[in-house]
Write an enzyme that holds these catalytic residues in place. Structure first.
Site, PDB file in Angstrom:
ATOM      1  CD  GLN A  86      -3.289  -0.269   0.553  1.00 36.11           C
ATOM      2  OE1 GLN A  86      -3.719  -1.203   1.179  1.00 36.11           O
ATOM      3  NE2 GLN A  86      -3.729   0.020  -0.657  1.00 36.11           N
ATOM      4  CB  THR A 104      -1.758  -5.475   8.717  1.00 32.88           C
ATOM      5  OG1 THR A 104      -1.042  -4.865   9.801  1.00 32.88           O
ATOM      6  CG2 THR A 104      -1.413  -6.958   8.709  1.00 32.88           C
ATOM      7  CG  HIS A 105      -3.940  -2.982   4.080  1.00 34.20           C
ATOM      8  ND1 HIS A 105      -4.403  -1.714   3.829  1.00 34.20           N
ATOM      9  CD2 HIS A 105      -4.535  -3.360   5.241  1.00 34.20           C
ATOM     10  CE1 HIS A 105      -5.240  -1.345   4.799  1.00 34.20           C
ATOM     11  NE2 HIS A 105      -5.329  -2.327   5.666  1.00 34.20           N
ATOM     12  CG  ASN A 106       1.490  -7.801   4.498  1.00 36.90           C
ATOM     13  OD1 ASN A 106       0.839  -7.807   5.536  1.00 36.90           O
ATOM     14  ND2 ASN A 106       2.654  -7.228   4.403  1.00 36.90           N
TER      15      ASN A 106
END
Ligand SMILES: Cc1cc2nc3c(=O)[nH]c(=O)nc-3n(C[C@H](O)[C@H](O)[C@H](O)COP(=O)(O)OP(=O)(O)OC[C@H]3O[C@@H](n4cnc5c(N)ncnc54)[C@H](O)[C@@H]3O)c2cc1C
Ligand code: SF4
Lengths: 245, 586
Positions: free
Chosen positions: B345, B512-514
């Protein structure tokens, strides 16, 4: 027969699904099988907060740490600092616990310096990083200024700390910058963490900045429209008036 | 020695958001489902009570509920010329652990991706010509229209609070005019906004933009979901992201699904069991089950008819690589698929400092905010801009937790008396206008197994090779000034821009946008799973989570993660159960 069990038979023909039959006690924790949400009293894990018995620093280390914290968050005309908040006690307890030991951190080798974007790469967990850095700090101050860090004037202390921060001063055994960044972060933690952890004594830091603490319901204040909100500060153990006369 | 257990219909690897969704749908279809979760049992009464949930040190700074890096972490480097080193403690992202996964401690900003996000390659190439060499962006293989009923259902399960902007093709005042057509309004009205959002919305309108309320999983009122579970109104407690909710006010697996599962006889959950590998049948035609280790150290083989990987993108990718399923991605040749198209992101922001007014950030909630979508996706003309994609620009008030949040104006030193005073003066008088930028896939960003570092069981860690791309930099350079302009219109004393400069840094928290690593697509040559999230190699293996995204859009992922999970679960119950086998012919 519910649609549910009927479907179940249909699928069983498809998959030959076998119900689980397990000898109990073999597996650490198993839930379900229609038993509902598990609950038993007093099963919540208490936090590690440290008590008087939890101490890591030697008296000399404690003195140095207290002096560093006092420069990072000074006590001044504007309000209390790390000294009033007793941040050194917070740090002492943290270093004595799982955090200081790096117990939850990945501490396997090999160790290499790495780039700034790769983060903490010291071979030492926090407590031992402090120990090594503090020894070198006092040794440096003794050679340079004839006194340990805690014995220097505030001006000299600021100068030394700036040297660590800006990497003009380095250590042999550990990275001075890594130490500086960590103790700054930990000092801010100790200043603003809940008082149960030993710092932020009497919620001095929260009251100083106007943080009402661990309240959990602000519905009455959502429409504040930019006006200040006056609320007595609360910690996890309550507040004077609730927990003391 | 590995003990073998009796078989089950379905084994779920991981029991967070997607695990709970699959468990609910597959048990409802009559299958015998076993969920294996690495972490402990957790629920509201025991673990997030309002008498101790709001402990900033414990839950954020000491990682109370996250995966422990001492057990397993990943190694990181910015590019393949560097040596990756382990993330010794978390920074940039915070993988969940335990029942509910990261769904326990998320914010609850619950968006749908745009229709064009699902066809990113074909849509952009049609409009702007060929994408640059090395940009491995591709279509999902599933469309917004196909996912719409599943977005709708996930929003109803969660009780999302928001305002529709496009109901069946007609624009609705107050919602997002750019969103794809919705079959229904949000189940709950938007949250009540605070001063900062009011100022943001006014400033955005002034610039001709279309502000709308962030779709929120923090309840604006009491709600009963389609499974009969009740949620309570959010109290704007300000301890949402990184914390469990003590009020049953945040949609999570615990509040929206798990209590129902626990009533079903065909559902079993084993906690503190870590899956080590997915096993393949001797003839290589299907997954035979999984091997896991429990806290006693015993390894167990659990046979299953269907395996669903719900262990979060990073662990899903690692498990595939460790289990030798699918061809690992090779960045030199560009061939292979497992670990391909890791994306993240692209974040930046502008902080507003007010002089008189108080923003009172402690009156906040995870998804309390107003946002604009005018610069997201392909909602604006990209001709000659040299990048594709975009991001939302939003003003959230999530918290004023003092260890985490102490913005000070430009030029203030990081410690000492001056810092302390600036902190006091500004603590309750700031807000932020953030850009949540898309991250487009590039050949050089990927996941593989680390050659050196191992986990607590002695198995290779996942290695992440990642840096921001030219597309990312152009995107952020274009959109951050717009965020700044909105911020300047909000009536503050000064604005500080936090631009995205330099290489990706794994240390400060971002999101936490893997995404990526187990991507979906239309051909086994360029994807790990087909449009039904079914492995091209093993037809009884399904994959969930944002690892499916071929590239990441300018939104938080979980709305789309939820929709994809329901879509895939439906493919299992409606198609696969009738005729087990590949649902798409390769
Ligand atoms: C701080 C934070 C804030 C967030 N805010 C938002 C937001 O506002 N909006 C949004 O859209 N998204 C948000 N997210 C992301 C969101 O939480 C995730 O997208 C979502 O939880 C993903 O669901 P999942 O099922 O893929 O993974 P998870 O919910 O994390 O579940 C994965 C589970 O698998 C388990 N597991 C992993 N490996 C194994 C193994 N080998 N064996 C057994 N079990 C295993 C883990 O312990 C975990 O419980 C946030 C995340 C975090 C951490
Ligand atoms: S902000 Fe609302 S939803 Fe979030 S934890 Fe607090 S009460 Fe729960």
């Amino acid at each position: 027969m519910t649609g549910f069990t009927r479907r179940r038979i249909v699928q069983s023909m498809l998959f030959g699904g076998t119900a689980l039959v397990l000898p109990s006690g073999l597996i650490a924790a198993e839930y379900g099988r229609g038993e509902g949400m598990p609950w038993s009293p007093f099963k919540g894990e208490p936090p590690y907060h440290g008590t008087h018995a939890d101490s890591f620093f030697t008296p000399a280390e404690r003195e140095a740490v207290a002096a560093i914290c006092a420069r990072l968050i000074p006590s001044d005309d504007d309000g209390p600092g790390a000294t009033e908040a007793d941040v050194v006690t917070f740090l002492d307890r943290q270093m004595a616990g799982f955090y200081g030991r790096g117990q939850h951190w990945y501490m396997r080798g090999p160790f290499a310096e790495g780039t700034a974007t790769q983060g903490y790469q010291s071979r030492f967990p926090p407590a031992m990083l402090y120990r090594n850095a503090l020894a070198e700090l006092d040794a440096y101050c003794r050679t340079r200024h004839d006194a340990v860090f805690a014995g220097l004037t505030e001006e000299l202390q600021d100068e030394v700390l700036t040297g660590l921060d800006e990497e003009t001063l380095t250590f042999e055994s550990v990275s001075a910058k890594t130490f500086f960044d960590l103790i700054l972060k930990n000092t801010i933690e100790g200043f603003f963490a809940d008082p149960i952890y030993g710092g932020n004594r009497d919620m001095v830091a929260w009251r100083y900045i106007g943080f009402p603490g661990t309240r959990y319901d602000y519905r009455d204040f959502v429409g504040h429209d930019g006006a200040p909100i006056q609320l007595a500060t609360v910690s996890l153990t309550g507040r004077p008036g609730w927990s003391a006369p | 020695m590995t003990r073998e257990l009796p078989g089950v219909d379905v084994v779920l690897v991981g029991f967070g958001w997607t695990g709970a969704i699959f468990a609910e749908k597959l048990t409802a279809a009559g299958l015998d489902v076993l969920a294996l979760e690495r972490g402990p049992w957790r629920d509201t009464a025991k673990d997030f009570a309002t008498t101790f949930a709001q402990d900033e040190l414990r839950y954020y700074w000491r990682h109370g509920m996250f995966q422990e890096t001492s057990q397993s972490t990943l190694t990181f480097r910015n590019n393949s010329a560097q040596t990756a080193l382990p993330m010794r403690h978390w920074g940039s992202f915070l993988p969940g652990n335990g029942v509910g996964g990261a769904g326990v401690h998320w914010n609850g900003q619950t968006y749908r991706f745009l229709p064009s996000d699902f066809v990113a390659r074909s849509h952009n190439e049609e409009r702007y010509g060929r994408l640059p060499e090395g940009m491995t962006v591709q279509d999902y293989g599933v469309t917004y229209e196909e996912l719409e009923p599943h977005f709708d259902y996930f929003e109803k399960i969660c009780g999302i609070c928001g305002k529709a902007g496009n109901l069946g093709g007609s624009t609705v005042e107050g919602g997002n005019p750019f969103e794809g057509p919705r079959s229904d309004e949000y189940p709950n009205p938007p949250m009540e906004m605070t001063f900062s959002q009011d100022r943001f919305a006014a400033a955005a309108r002034e610039l001709g933009l279309s502000p709308f309320p962030v779709p929120s999983a923090n309840m604006s009122r009491a709600y009963v979901n389609p499974l009969g579970l009740q949620l309570a109104p959010c109290t704007y407690c300000g301890f949402c992201e990184k914390y469990g909710c003590g009020n049953y006010s945040k949609s999570s697996p615990q509040t929206t699904i798990i209590p129902v599962l626990m009533q079903r006889e065909n559902f079993t959950l084993r906690t503190e069991t870590e899956v080590l590998s997915i096993e393949t049948a001797a003839d290589g035609s299907r997954a035979s089950g999984v091997t896991y280790v429990d806290t006693s150290g015993e390894t167990v083989f659990q046979p299953a008819e269907i395996v669903v990987m719900c262990a979060y993108p990073l662990e899903n990718t690692r498990l595939m690589l460790l289990s030798g399923i699918g061809t690992p991605y090779d960045p030199r040749s560009g061939e292979g698929v497992v670990g391909k198209n890791y994306c993240y992101q692209v974040m930046s922001s502008a902080t507003v400092f007010f002089e008189e007014e108080f923003t009172n950030g402690f009156v906040g909630a995870g998804a309390l905010g107003m946002t604009v979508d005018d610069y997201n996706g392909d909602n604006f003309d990209h001709s000659k801009l040299g990048f594709i994609g975009g991001g939302y620009i939003a003003c959230h008030t999530t918290n004023a937790r003092p260890i985490e949040s102490h913005p000070v104006p430009e030029g203030v030193p990081g410690w000492g008396s001056e810092w302390k005073r600036a902190m006091r003066e500004n603590f309750l008088k700031t807000t932020t206008v953030g850009v949540h930028g898309a991250s487009m896939a590039h050949r050089s960003n990927y996941l593989d197994l680390d050659p050196t570092y191992t986990d607590a069981h002695g198995r290779p860690l996942l290695r992440m090779t990642y840096d921001f791309t030219l597309n990312d930099r152009r995107l952020t350079d274009h959109i951050t000034p717009i965020a700044e302009e909105i911020a300047r219109g909000m009536g503050g004393r000064e604005v500080k821009v936090n631009a995205l400069n330099g290489s990706y840094d794994s240390t400060p928290y971002q999101t936490t946008h893997n995404t990526g690593g187990t991507i979906m697509g239309s051909s086994p040559a360029d994807s790990v799973v087909n449009r039904y999230c079914q492995s091209w190699d093993l037809p009884n293996l399904f994959v969930a989570g944002a690892g499916l995204f071929p590239q990441n859009a300018g939104y938080n992922p979980t709305g789309t993660v939820g929709a994809l999970a329901y879509w895939a679960a439906e493919a299992i119950t409606e198609q696969y159960m009738r005729q087990p086998g590949p649902l798409v012919q390769a």
